[in-house]
Design an enzyme around this catalytic site. Sequence first.
Site, mmCIF file in Angstrom:
data_model
loop_
_atom_site.group_PDB
_atom_site.id
_atom_site.type_symbol
_atom_site.label_atom_id
_atom_site.label_comp_id
_atom_site.label_asym_id
_atom_site.label_seq_id
_atom_site.Cartn_x
_atom_site.Cartn_y
_atom_site.Cartn_z
ATOM 1 N N GLY A 58 1.613 4.269 4.527
ATOM 2 C CA GLY A 58 2.477 3.396 3.738
ATOM 3 C C GLY A 58 2.772 2.085 4.434
ATOM 4 O O GLY A 58 3.328 2.075 5.517
ATOM 5 N N SER A 59 2.414 0.960 3.826
ATOM 6 C CA SER A 59 2.515 -0.293 4.545
ATOM 7 C C SER A 59 2.256 -1.470 3.615
ATOM 8 O O SER A 59 2.273 -1.336 2.400
ATOM 9 C CB SER A 59 1.512 -0.295 5.701
ATOM 10 O OG SER A 59 0.252 0.188 5.249
ATOM 11 N N ARG A 60 1.979 -2.628 4.226
ATOM 12 C CA ARG A 60 1.808 -3.854 3.448
ATOM 13 C C ARG A 60 0.890 -4.829 4.180
ATOM 14 O O ARG A 60 0.804 -4.809 5.409
ATOM 15 C CB ARG A 60 3.186 -4.471 3.235
ATOM 16 C CG ARG A 60 3.202 -5.853 2.632
ATOM 17 C CD ARG A 60 4.634 -6.224 2.350
ATOM 18 N NE ARG A 60 4.895 -7.642 2.473
ATOM 19 C CZ ARG A 60 6.092 -8.177 2.420
ATOM 20 N NH1 ARG A 60 7.159 -7.401 2.289
ATOM 21 N NH2 ARG A 60 6.254 -9.475 2.526
ATOM 22 N N MET A 87 0.852 -1.191 0.000
ATOM 23 C CA MET A 87 0.000 0.000 0.000
ATOM 24 C C MET A 87 0.887 1.240 0.000
ATOM 25 O O MET A 87 1.625 1.462 0.964
ATOM 26 C CB MET A 87 -0.894 0.007 1.246
ATOM 27 C CG MET A 87 -1.900 -1.114 1.305
ATOM 28 S SD MET A 87 -2.675 -1.249 2.950
ATOM 29 C CE MET A 87 -1.527 -2.382 3.749
#
Length: 215
Positions: A185-187, A97
């Site tokens: 911001g990430s996953r 993301m």
Amino acid sequence: MLEKIFPKIHSEGYKFLAIAIIVTIFLYVLSTFLGLIGLVLSIWVYYFFRDPERISINDENYLTSPADGEVLMVHEVDGPKELGLEDRKFTKISIFMNVFDCHVNRTPCEGKISEILYKPGKFLNASLDKASEDNERNYYKITNTHGEEIIVVQIAGLIARRIVCESSKDQQLQQGERIGMIRFGSRADVYFENYESLVKVGQKTIAGETLLAKK
């Protein structure tokens, strides 16, 4: 129609949006140009924390995406050792993301949360494979209607500094239901068995709607 143009924002965004608006007013007093910069910032904060409604397929034979973003990896791996699943083979799909994606995460299936495990860690770039083991993360073990264990992992990234869990152990979930979010911001990783992957690397996904895998 209005909801599609101006979706509601997640409660995590209230504070940030209020700060951005106050800063915008202050900057506008100093300069119209600076005020416009502040306005753009406020719009971005609203956009980042948007929480639109999604319509899931509601079919136990499919898994839907837990996150908006881009598919980074699709491969077979050992299960997460943190959950004692390292002796089993799972298909793992990783979704990155970026700061322009909606960061609200959703369950890929109907089922019951049998375990939630938080692990502190680093804040490496979430697109790196080792982020699955090194970064701050939150595990959800969900037992679906087939009695199978589906694992969703929220992983903090380089900019992200807080994983938000909005679910609890033993909670019953509907497919596509919100389980939390990650800021900036990430996953998200999904581990599953006995399903066939439907996505490929580079494909864009929509949380709660994109079909990830099928029986």
